[in-house]
Design an enzyme around this catalytic site. Structure first.
Site, PDB file in Angstrom:
ATOM      1  N   CYS A 149       0.842  -1.194   0.000  1.00 57.91           N
ATOM      2  CA  CYS A 149       0.000   0.000   0.000  1.00 57.91           C
ATOM      3  C   CYS A 149       0.883   1.251   0.000  1.00 57.91           C
ATOM      4  O   CYS A 149       1.650   1.462  -0.927  1.00 57.91           O
ATOM      5  CB  CYS A 149      -0.993  -0.032   1.155  1.00 57.91           C
ATOM      6  SG  CYS A 149      -2.332   1.193   0.968  1.00 57.91           S
ATOM      7  N   HIS A 176      -3.934  -4.461  -0.494  1.00 60.85           N
ATOM      8  CA  HIS A 176      -3.587  -5.036   0.806  1.00 60.85           C
ATOM      9  C   HIS A 176      -3.661  -6.558   0.718  1.00 60.85           C
ATOM     10  O   HIS A 176      -4.756  -7.133   0.840  1.00 60.85           O
ATOM     11  CB  HIS A 176      -4.565  -4.546   1.879  1.00 60.85           C
ATOM     12  CG  HIS A 176      -4.341  -3.141   2.314  1.00 60.85           C
ATOM     13  ND1 HIS A 176      -3.460  -2.803   3.320  1.00 60.85           N
ATOM     14  CD2 HIS A 176      -4.871  -1.974   1.864  1.00 60.85           C
ATOM     15  CE1 HIS A 176      -3.471  -1.493   3.486  1.00 60.85           C
ATOM     16  NE2 HIS A 176      -4.311  -0.965   2.600  1.00 60.85           N
ATOM     17  N   GLU A 196      -2.843  -8.668   2.919  1.00 69.57           N
ATOM     18  CA  GLU A 196      -3.278  -9.211   4.218  1.00 69.57           C
ATOM     19  C   GLU A 196      -4.787  -9.100   4.388  1.00 69.57           C
ATOM     20  O   GLU A 196      -5.337  -9.711   5.305  1.00 69.57           O
ATOM     21  CB  GLU A 196      -2.538  -8.483   5.354  1.00 69.57           C
ATOM     22  CG  GLU A 196      -3.040  -7.106   5.711  1.00 69.57           C
ATOM     23  CD  GLU A 196      -2.594  -5.995   4.771  1.00 69.57           C
ATOM     24  OE1 GLU A 196      -2.876  -4.823   5.084  1.00 69.57           O
ATOM     25  OE2 GLU A 196      -1.981  -6.289   3.719  1.00 69.57           O
TER      26      GLU A 196
END
Length: 202
Positions: free
Chosen positions: A82, A182, A184
């Site tokens: 990011c 992202h 994650e």
């Protein structure tokens, strides 16, 4: 060398990145110690917030030269996530701030053509390269974005995303790469990128 080190930039939701790597069995730690980062076998640079604040934090923690040495000297694989990806470029128009200059590129406001900003939610990739980080990805995969600025497409773009106009979703040069989305927060697709990073041998 030690295992994977996630850089404590002081402005990131680092715990979610940490647990994403732990779920993959990675030996991950979080640190702002330049010695630990230099000794790492792999480095992750996460980030949320503004480029100017993030670069100030890196300066205060004496991490700018440490991270720039990754490309010049030590050659560990480094992944920016990011804002961390944006910091890998030469310059960000968000605050008009020079960045780490590890991958040529310019961070510009998204040209969303009337679409709502920030670009927040799920989107697909296109123009996916055959880079090892992109193994297993295709144009049907959805990943999660939250941002208002993006890296303009250039020769170092490994995948693009369209939100009004194209921007770089993944970039890479040598042993350094970054993902605007992202991983994650992107489920199994995001985990695939992280696993590819753990296996990447630049």
């Amino acid at each position: 060398m030690s295992g994977l080190v996630i850089v404590d930039t002081g402005c990131a939701n680092i715990s979610s990145v940490y647990f994403a790597f732990k779920r993959l069995g990675a030996d991950a730690t979080i640190s702002k110690d330049p010695r630990a980062i230099k000794a790492a076998s792999r480095i992750v640079l996460p980030g949320v917030g503004s480029a100017r604040q993030a670069m100030q934090n890196l300066q205060q923690r004496e991490l700018i030269e440490c991270l720039q040495a990754v490309q010049k000297n030590v050659q560990q694989p480094l992944l920016g996530i990011c804002l961390g990806m944006q910091l890998l470029t030469a310059h960000s128009m968000e605050g008009d701030v020079p960045c780490l200059n590890l991958i040529p590129g310019e961070v510009l406001p998204l040209q969303a053509n009337g679409l709502r900003l920030p670009h927040m939610g799920w989107n697909t990739l296109h123009s996916i390269s055959n880079h090892p980080l992109m193994t297993g990805f295709d144009s049907q995969d959805y990943v999660y974005f939250v941002h208002s600025f993006g890296v303009a497409p250039n020769r170092y773009s490994l995948a693009l995303c369209d939100y009004g106009n194209d921007f770089s979703a993944v970039i890479g040069k040598g042993n350094v790469a970054g993902a605007q989305f992202h991983p994650e927060r992107s489920g199994k697709v995001g985990a695939r990128l992280l696993q590819n990073f753990l296996e990447w041998q630049p």
